[in-house]
Design an enzyme around this catalytic site. Structure first.
Site, PDB file in Angstrom:
ATOM      1  CD  GLU A 309      -2.943  -1.195   2.278  1.00  0.00           C
ATOM      2  OE1 GLU A 309      -2.676  -0.639   3.362  1.00  0.00           O
ATOM      3  OE2 GLU A 309      -4.030  -1.742   2.031  1.00  0.00           O
ATOM      4  CG  ASP A 383      -7.338  -5.326   4.920  1.00  0.00           C
ATOM      5  OD1 ASP A 383      -6.999  -5.475   6.098  1.00  0.00           O
ATOM      6  OD2 ASP A 383      -7.358  -4.233   4.339  1.00  0.00           O
ATOM      7  CD  GLU A 411      -9.862  -0.935   8.030  1.00  0.00           C
ATOM      8  OE1 GLU A 411      -8.967  -1.491   8.680  1.00  0.00           O
ATOM      9  OE2 GLU A 411      -9.690  -0.483   6.889  1.00  0.00           O
TER      10      GLU A 411
HETATM   11  C1  BDP Z   1      -6.160  -1.957   5.975  1.00  0.00           C
HETATM   12  C2  BDP Z   1      -6.472  -0.572   6.423  1.00  0.00           C
HETATM   13  C3  BDP Z   1      -5.321   0.367   6.271  1.00  0.00           C
HETATM   14  C4  BDP Z   1      -4.076  -0.230   6.905  1.00  0.00           C
HETATM   15  C5  BDP Z   1      -3.811  -1.586   6.304  1.00  0.00           C
HETATM   16  C6  BDP Z   1      -2.664  -2.311   6.969  1.00  0.00           C
HETATM   17  O1  BDP Z   1      -7.573  -0.107   5.683  1.00  0.00           O
HETATM   18  O2  BDP Z   1      -5.674   1.585   6.874  1.00  0.00           O
HETATM   19  O3  BDP Z   1      -2.994   0.602   6.733  1.00  0.00           O
HETATM   20  O4  BDP Z   1      -4.934  -2.406   6.484  1.00  0.00           O
HETATM   21  O5  BDP Z   1      -2.952  -3.230   7.726  1.00  0.00           O
HETATM   22  O6  BDP Z   1      -7.142  -2.785   6.524  1.00  0.00           O
HETATM   23  O7  BDP Z   1      -1.521  -1.998   6.759  1.00  0.00           O
END
Ligand code: BDP
Length: 717
Positions: A309, A383, A411
């Site tokens: 990401e 996730d 979340e």
């Molecule tokens: C996702 C989230 C994000 C996190 C990412 C992570 O949306 O904000 O940075 O995981 O775990 O679920 O790195």
């Protein structure tokens, strides 16, 4: 008359506030007056003369806790005796400190409980019997004391019974996703409790209460900062701030970790590269690490998100995850520090099913990581979705230390407006059979190190804590913090027993309260899955803030859209991950493949995760898939309404402030459940072209309206 009215109003307010109003700040540590007279006498007697073998900051923390408890339980402070064997009633200390008075067998039994273990019960000393709490280390005495306190709170104490316990996981860790500006990524309970600006000078009393709460459930490590890391945390100024927190947490047995941004050598070190094989980079990390240890001698180590990401990582330099992780691990190892490297890696440039990418990356590297590296793996391969099958990496790597990452903050599970008790989800994952490395392996047994002999075991949870008075936004979200600690201590514990304990400690011993709150807790997870993502659906939430439904979300990178995951079309719905589809299923052991490859055999909760199935596919109960999807969404809404009814029936038994807080949030949850049901069913109907079953509440509203809803200021982004 006027005056009298005000007087009585003031009086009634005072009574309400003093005897009732509860804003949730005290969590499960709200020590109430002991009503049971027999217990009260026994407890008063013990607290009247306590003797500690030895002196250290952890014993001071225990004394503080005993004072808090005693003041509330019996309205009087405990007395700590300076001398042994006078009139002392209650003895606390380590095995070594007790060695003179314990038999060799007793000592060996306690020793076997390991570093954090403890024993409590009667000990005979020179003909007299004393109730004692004995740990191998002071922190074990602390854990024993919290356990003892809970037995008083739940009215289950008897000074004649022996009890011992020890954790099955070495590192029980909270991961805060807190930014240095006090915003919290995916935080729904206000701002970060770390007041960086006023640290190190100002120690908010909340830090101590935070440490107490964690220690009371066995949490012994905390990573303070967001995994999307800011390199500034590694500057000298911030180290001093982190040191101040570490000093507060140390007596409570809690170690501090920090997140390390892989590109920090460039951002704060003035280098032109962050290549892990470059000698200047290696030197930068070595010096940085030495500096941290000069402030925090028991610093835990780094937690790293790399090449995921948009976070920087070793791939930029043509190096792999092992090369990146090992370089940092080498810097930490002279100090005994750990490097926790996250397996949450995927890239939109990779055409391969996102489900497969982490496994593809890490399986070939198995055995290449240093001993002080732990690979931290999310419970599922996508996730933190409302329901995911376990991550294939738990079975596929066995020559590398692995740890679990759960998400406590909700979340994808209703954030802070939905009551969702997450322990059943975690329990489901921990009990999942991986069949690898041994035929009897489960995710839990792998994590405990039973399969590979792994010593440094880890269960981490992304924190749901913020500045809200009740810490977690929703009062019931406290149960998730509590349950996380309990499961990290013992992954074999059940969500039902944890629910019962939390309820007793938080609300009351009253049987009706315990059973009704228990009903609410235990149904709540499946309820949320029903109205959000039944039958294996996933990743159909609102874009970016992840609040509410968004099965229509398209545009931008494909792996952040919803159709990538649900694949709905006129023929059917679901992601084919069998050998005919993406092949992700084959990352699991052959036994798992066998159980899941046939859409008629796979547990229906995972059906659409692994199969693209026709709308008229017949399920085990005779319904078609389309009908079953509709029934699940409808059922979810109905269950929320049932939760509301159950809660309402407890009005007279719950503190009014707490009752009202939960009641209001349940009303929001009902609306949100209806919103999920309506939006998802109307959307999927555009593909299925079939009517809704006549016996469900027909989805209201129109799809365009649901699609138009925007939440630019939703929390946690
Ligand atoms: C996702 C989230 C994000 C996190 C990412 C992570 O949306 O904000 O940075 O995981 O775990 O679920 O790195």
């Amino acid at each position: 008359m006027f005056k009298a009215y005000f007087l009585s109003l003031a009086l009634s307010l005072f009574i309400t506030l003093s005897s009732f109003a509860n804003d949730g700040y005290k969590l499960w540590m709200d020590y109430q007056k002991i009503e049971n007279l027999e217990l009260k006498t026994e407890v008063s007697d013990l607290l009247s003369n306590i003797y500690f073998f030895g002196k250290n900051p952890t014993y001071e923390a225990i004394k503080n806790e005993l004072k808090l408890a005693s003041d509330s339980w019996i309205g009087r402070s405990p007395k700590f005796s300076q001398e042994r064997l006078t009139s002392a009633k209650f003895y606390l200390g380590t095995r070594e400190e007790f060695s003179q008075v314990l038999s060799l067998t007793q000592q060996a039994e306690i020793k076997a409980l390991g570093e954090d273990g403890y024993w409590m019960g009667p000990v005979e000393i020179e003909g007299k019997t004393y109730f004692s709490i004995i740990g191998n280390k002071p922190v074990g005495v602390l854990y024993g004391t919290y356990k003892w306190i809970k037995t008083i709170q739940t009215n289950t104490f008897s000074k004649d019974t022996e009890f011992s316990d020890s954790p099955k996981i070495k590192l029980r860790m909270l991961n805060h996703w807190d930014n240095l500006d006090r915003t919290v990524e995916r935080g729904y309970a206000g701002f970060s409790i770390w007041d960086w600006h006023r640290l190190p000078g100002y120690i908010d009393p909340r830090y101590i209460d935070y440490a107490r709460a964690n220690a009371s459930i066995g949490i012994n490590a905390v990573s303070l900062t967001n995994v999307n890391a800011n390199a500034l945390i590694l500057t000298t100024d911030f180290m001093k701030k982190a040191k101040a927190l570490a000093d507060v947490f140390r007596p409570y047995g809690i170690k501090v970790f920090l997140t390390a941004r892989f590109s920090a050598p460039m951002q704060i070190g003035g280098l032109e590269t962050a290549d892990p094989l470059n000698s200047e980079v290696i030197d930068f990390w070595k010096k940085k690490t030495d500096e941290i240890y000069s402030f925090i001698p028991d610093f835990g180590g780094f937690l790293v998100k790399a090449n995921s990401e948009g976070q920087p990582g070793p791939h930029e330099y043509g190096r792999n995850h092992a090369e990146g992780a090992n370089m940092l691990a080498d810097a930490l190892s002279p100090h005994g520090g750990l490097l926790i490297w996250r397996a949450f890696v995927y890239s939109h440039e990779d055409e391969v099913d996102r489900h497969m990418q982490a496994n593809n990356e890490f399986e070939p590297l198995d055995g290449k990581f240093k001993d002080n590296v732990i690979i931290q793996i999310k419970n599922g391969a996508i996730d933190f979705q409302p329901r995911e099958p376990f991550h294939p990496l738990f079975g596929s790597i066995n020559k590398t230390n692995v740890g679990m990452e759960f998400q406590i903050t909700q979340e994808y599970l209703g954030q802070a407006t939905n009551l969702v008790y997450l322990a059943p989800m975690w329990e489901e994952v921990l009990k999942s059979k991986t069949y690898k490395p041994s035929p009897a392996s489960t995710v839990g047994s792998v994590l405990e190190g039973k399969e590979t002999g792994q010593k440094t075991t880890l269960i981490a949870g992304v924190s749901n804590i913020g500045t809200d008075r009740n810490w977690t936004g929703h009062l019931f979200a406290q149960s998730n913090w509590f349950a996380f600690g309990k499961l990290a201590w013992n992954p074999e514990a059940t969500s039902a027993e944890i629910a019962e304990e939390w309820t007793k400690l938080t609300f009351s011993q009253n049987q009706e309260v315990v059973s009704k709150v228990g009903e609410i807790l235990l149904v709540s997870y499946e309820t949320a899955v029903n109205y959000m993502t039944p039958l294996g659906l996933h990743h159909i939430m609102g874009r970016s803030h992840h609040y509410g439904p968004g099965p229509w979300v398209v545009g931008g990178r494909a792996d952040w859209t919803a159709p990538y995951y649900h694949q709905a079309d006129s023929l059917g719905i679901g992601f084919d991950r069998t050998i005919d589809g993406s092949g992700a299923l084959n990352q699991y052991a052959p036994e798992v493949v066998k159980n899941w490859e046939d859409p008629h055999q796979i547990p229906e909760k995972y059906l659409l995760w692994f199969h693209h199935v026709p709308w008229d596919f017949e399920l085990s109960n005779g319904n078609t898939l389309w009908e079953e999807i509709a029934y699940h969404y409808d059922q979810g809404v109905k269950e929320v309404r049932q939760m509301q009814k159950t809660w309402d029936s407890l009005e007279s038994q719950i503190d009014p402030e707490e009752f009202d807080h939960v009641k209001q949030l349940l009303a929001i949850q009902e609306e949100e459940a209806e919103w999920w049901r309506n939006a998802c069913l109307l959307y999927f109907q555009t593909f299925s072209n079939r009517p809704f079953p006549s016996d469900i509440e027909q989805p209201e509203g129109n799809l365009e309206y649901y699609k138009s809803l925007m939440f630019p200021n939703a929390p946690g982004i």
